[in-house]
Design a protein around this motif. Structure first.
Motif, PDB file in Angstrom:
ATOM      1  N   ALA A 138      46.844  35.601  35.995  1.00  0.00           N
ATOM      2  CA  ALA A 138      47.759  36.050  37.049  1.00  0.00           C
ATOM      3  C   ALA A 138      49.188  35.580  36.753  1.00  0.00           C
TER       4      ALA A 138
ATOM      5  N   VAL B 269      40.240  36.309  34.746  1.00  0.00           N
ATOM      6  CA  VAL B 269      40.214  37.746  34.983  1.00  0.00           C
ATOM      7  C   VAL B 269      38.778  38.216  35.149  1.00  0.00           C
TER       8      VAL B 269
ATOM      9  N   ASP C 174      43.709  35.128  41.480  1.00  0.00           N
ATOM     10  CA  ASP C 174      44.935  34.448  41.924  1.00  0.00           C
ATOM     11  C   ASP C 174      45.024  33.022  41.385  1.00  0.00           C
TER      12      ASP C 174
ATOM     13  N   ALA D 211      40.440  42.891  37.719  1.00  0.00           N
ATOM     14  CA  ALA D 211      41.414  42.212  38.574  1.00  0.00           C
ATOM     15  C   ALA D 211      41.683  40.821  38.039  1.00  0.00           C
ATOM     16  N   PRO D 212      42.938  40.386  38.068  1.00  0.00           N
ATOM     17  CA  PRO D 212      43.220  38.986  37.758  1.00  0.00           C
ATOM     18  C   PRO D 212      42.869  38.134  38.984  1.00  0.00           C
TER      19      PRO D 212
ATOM     20  N   GLY E 112      50.973  37.656  34.219  1.00  0.00           N
ATOM     21  CA  GLY E 112      51.311  39.026  34.606  1.00  0.00           C
ATOM     22  C   GLY E 112      50.243  40.062  34.267  1.00  0.00           C
ATOM     23  N   ILE E 113      49.046  39.626  33.927  1.00  0.00           N
ATOM     24  CA  ILE E 113      47.965  40.586  33.655  1.00  0.00           C
ATOM     25  C   ILE E 113      47.621  41.290  34.960  1.00  0.00           C
ATOM     26  N   GLN E 114      47.449  42.622  34.882  1.00  0.00           N
ATOM     27  CA  GLN E 114      47.200  43.414  36.090  1.00  0.00           C
ATOM     28  C   GLN E 114      45.907  44.222  35.948  1.00  0.00           C
ATOM     29  N   ALA E 115      45.391  44.644  37.104  1.00  0.00           N
ATOM     30  CA  ALA E 115      44.204  45.499  37.114  1.00  0.00           C
ATOM     31  C   ALA E 115      44.487  46.755  36.306  1.00  0.00           C
TER      32      ALA E 115
ATOM     33  N   ASP F 143      44.738  46.842  33.005  1.00  0.00           N
ATOM     34  CA  ASP F 143      45.177  46.489  31.655  1.00  0.00           C
ATOM     35  C   ASP F 143      43.978  46.509  30.711  1.00  0.00           C
TER      36      ASP F 143
END
Length: 142
Positions: free
Chosen positions: A122, A101, A117, A114-115, A125-128, A130
């Protein structure tokens, strides 16, 4: 007429002597010192601090602080990590480094920018956006 000729000769002699003296002064004057390079100025400052500061100093701390100062004028995302700090920041997972991340500090909280790829982050399920509050049950606030 003879007096005039002698006076003219004396005047020319004085003028030539004066010109010669001025030329000698100009050529023997110390040359202007070239402006020291930025690197030389930095090293001179470091030497002066080491020689004159009242307390004993750790040179590696001074150099690290100088590097951090230089990086501080670049942008908010650039950071200097010495070998120890880099080692401390690494989180090994299955032979890889980190969870994948990009993070930033936001008012004392660790926020995901951002995670990356195909990384553990990723896939989890970690997202921008969080906010990471704990790592291994340890709070990361501040």
């Amino acid at each position: 007429m003879r007096k005039r000729l002698i006076l003219s000769g004396v005047a020319v002699g004085i003028a030539l002597a004066l010109a010669l003296v001025l030329e000698v002064i100009r050529t023997n004057a110390p040359a202007a010192k070239p402006e020291p390079s930025q690197r030389d100025q930095f090293l001179a400052a470091l030497d002066r601090i080491r020689a004159n500061y009242v307390d004993q100093l750790d040179e590696s701390e001074l150099v690290t602080a100088a590097i951090n100062g230089m990086i501080g004028v670049l942008d908010s995302e650039s950071v200097y990590m010495d070998a120890r700090y880099f080692r401390d920041m690494q989180v090994s997972h299955g032979g890889g480094v980190g969870i994948g991340v990009e993070i930033t500090m936001d008012k004392g909280s660790v926020r995901v920018v951002a995670p990356i790829d195909d990384t553990p982050a990723a896939k989890a399920g970690i997202q921008a956006g969080d906010v990471i509050t704990h790592l291994n049950d340890e709070a990361v606030q501040g």
